[in-house]
Scaffold this active site. Structure first.
Site, PDB file in Angstrom:
ATOM      1  N   CYS A 257      -1.705  -4.985   5.683  1.00 44.36           N
ATOM      2  CA  CYS A 257      -1.561  -5.047   4.329  1.00 44.36           C
ATOM      3  C   CYS A 257      -1.524  -6.563   3.801  1.00 44.36           C
ATOM      4  CB  CYS A 257      -0.018  -4.543   4.138  1.00 44.36           C
ATOM      5  SG  CYS A 257       0.252  -5.086   2.315  1.00 44.36           S
ATOM      6  N   CYS A 260       1.847  -7.938   3.321  1.00 43.70           N
ATOM      7  CA  CYS A 260       2.704  -8.203   4.494  1.00 43.70           C
ATOM      8  C   CYS A 260       2.004  -9.188   5.368  1.00 43.70           C
ATOM      9  CB  CYS A 260       2.505  -6.816   5.438  1.00 43.70           C
ATOM     10  SG  CYS A 260       3.297  -5.344   4.797  1.00 43.70           S
TER      11      CYS A 260
END
Length: 443
Positions: A257, A260
């Site tokens: 991600c 992230c």
């Protein structure tokens, strides 16, 4: 994206020849290398050209523009002169894209942490009293003398720079501290048609995390080691991670991600601060995909990565249940998640869509030994980050508290063995979630 692999950081320029000497002197990871002062450089007899190269690469690394590092270094132009060039010169001489030129000329940098603001994240509860806040403030007060004592053991780093960096993250007057349980604000979605998921307001019991079975997937990155440890480490209890030192555990929703990766990168970039405070850094994954781990480490995270097979850390964040959100309701119709995505996109991070991405993550700060959970951040919206100022503040409190405990024990003539846990410090949490270290127990 700027990688934390030191061989990629030094590139193919003049610093590559200096690399063996840097490693010999202890400058063996990118965050530490970036804080070298002029005194540190003179101590290892760096030439002016090498100093200029390091300054350029540090500046580019902060702005995720390392693809231009070799070209800029070959020009043998110092950083101030490069910053004085026009847009057309940067394009014609170095082939910089227009968007990258804007990022290069922005001296604040896209990865710079915003200054703490009282309205950044509202407290999870508003029933705190002034007396309790004043009590907590008195416990977390940090003066320059104590900061110097914290940074002194790290002789390889520039203590002045570390002290200044710690001071920059000091929470000042007027900042509303979120307590030990923090989360992003709840905003209505789809014009109020979709309600945001609730988050727990109680810190997870320490007993729910100490016996979690985890497996180390990577060590802390150092140059010369293999990209991954081929032989998997045996499972271990989580309490082994913080048996000797406090630990920050970043629970990653999905390593591919973009948000992230951005969170992990900006947190690990502060590694010298955590080293000075005696705090370890861990990234926790709830899903193991080997190719994703290789893409994540050490490019976006140079520290230890562990696998939480049964998702127990993630359940602890949700009060015993996994916090989940759908892509449509949690991202498409969530303005805050969109803002978080744009923040990560501005850092030049690549992404993929491999793996499970609906389970929310967060962050724990756990005291050394069995002292308990000192701080817990819950990812309410996709891409929420724990405020850096609060993380540094809590870690500073932990270090100062345990230092004072050791002094107290030494004064009283007591002997303690950390491995046998004869010294137990309990972190008690008041009703308004203010962090309080109030009980010292000698067995």
């Amino acid at each position: 994206m700027a990688s934390f692999a030191i061989d990629e950081f030094v590139g193919n320029g003049i610093l590559k020849e200096l690399l063996p000497k840097l490693l010999e002197e202890g400058w063996d990871d990118v965050p530490t290398l970036k804080i070298m002062s002029l005194e540190d450089m003179d101590a290892i007899s760096m030439t002016q050209q090498e100093k200029d190269a390091l300054e350029i690469r540090t500046y580019l690394h902060d702005r995720s523009l390392m693809q231009y590092a070799d070209k800029l270094e070959l020009s043998r132009t110092c950083l101030p002169e490069l910053l004085s060039l026009s847009t057309s010169d940067l394009f014609s001489q170095f082939g910089m894209k227009r968007g990258h030129i804007a990022r290069f000329m922005d001296k604040t940098g896209p990865c710079t942490d915003p200054k703490p603001r009282s309205h950044a994240l509202p407290p999870t509860r508003t029933n705190s009293t002034a007396s309790r806040n004043n009590s907590m403030k008195s416990l977390v007060q940090v003066n320059s003398q104590k900061l110097r004592s914290l940074t002194r053991p790290m002789a390889r780093n520039s203590s002045k720079q570390l002290e200044q960096s710690l001071a920059d993250f000091k929470i000042g007057d007027g900042y509303t501290f979120k307590g030990i349980v923090a989360a992003g604000p709840a905003q209505s979605r789809a014009c109020g048609c979709v309600k945001p998921p609730p988050v727990v307001e109680q810190v997870a019991p320490y007993s729910t995390i100490e016996n979690i079975s985890v497996q180390k997937l990577t060590p802390e990155y150092k140059i010369g080691m293999e990209r991954l440890v081929k032989a998997k480490s045996p499972p271990m209890k989580a309490l082994e991670l913080w048996r000797d030192k406090p630990a920050v555990l970043l629970c990653i929703r999905r390593p591919g991600c973009i948000m992230c990766r951005a969170e992990a990168h900006q947190l690990y970039a502060k590694k010298p601060l955590f080293d000075a405070l005696g705090v370890q850094l861990y990234a926790v994954l709830h899903e193991y995909i080997e190719s994703e781990v290789k893409d994540f480490w050490p490019r976006y995270w140079g520290g230890v990565v562990v696998h939480d097979r049964n998702m127990e850390f993630f359940k602890a964040l949700g009060g015993g249940e996994l916090l989940k959100d759908k892509f449509i309701s949690g991202f498409i119709f969530n303005p805050r998640a969109i803002t978080n995505y744009r923040r990560a996109k501005a850092m030049g991070i690549k992404q993929n869509f491999k793996g499970e991405g609906e389970i929310k993550g967060g962050l724990f700060i756990v005291g050394g030994g069995r002292s308990g959970i000192a701080y817990q951040f819950i990812e309410r919206n996709f891409g929420d980050w724990a405020p850096s100022a609060e993380i540094i503040e809590i870690c500073t409190q932990l270090q100062l508290f345990f230092t004072e405990c050791r002094i107290l024990i030494k004064v009283k003539g007591a002997r303690t063995n950390h491995h046998s846990n004869k010294l137990e410090v309990n972190c008690l949490h008041s009703k308004n979630f203010s962090l309080r270290f109030t009980k010292l127990k000698l067995q």
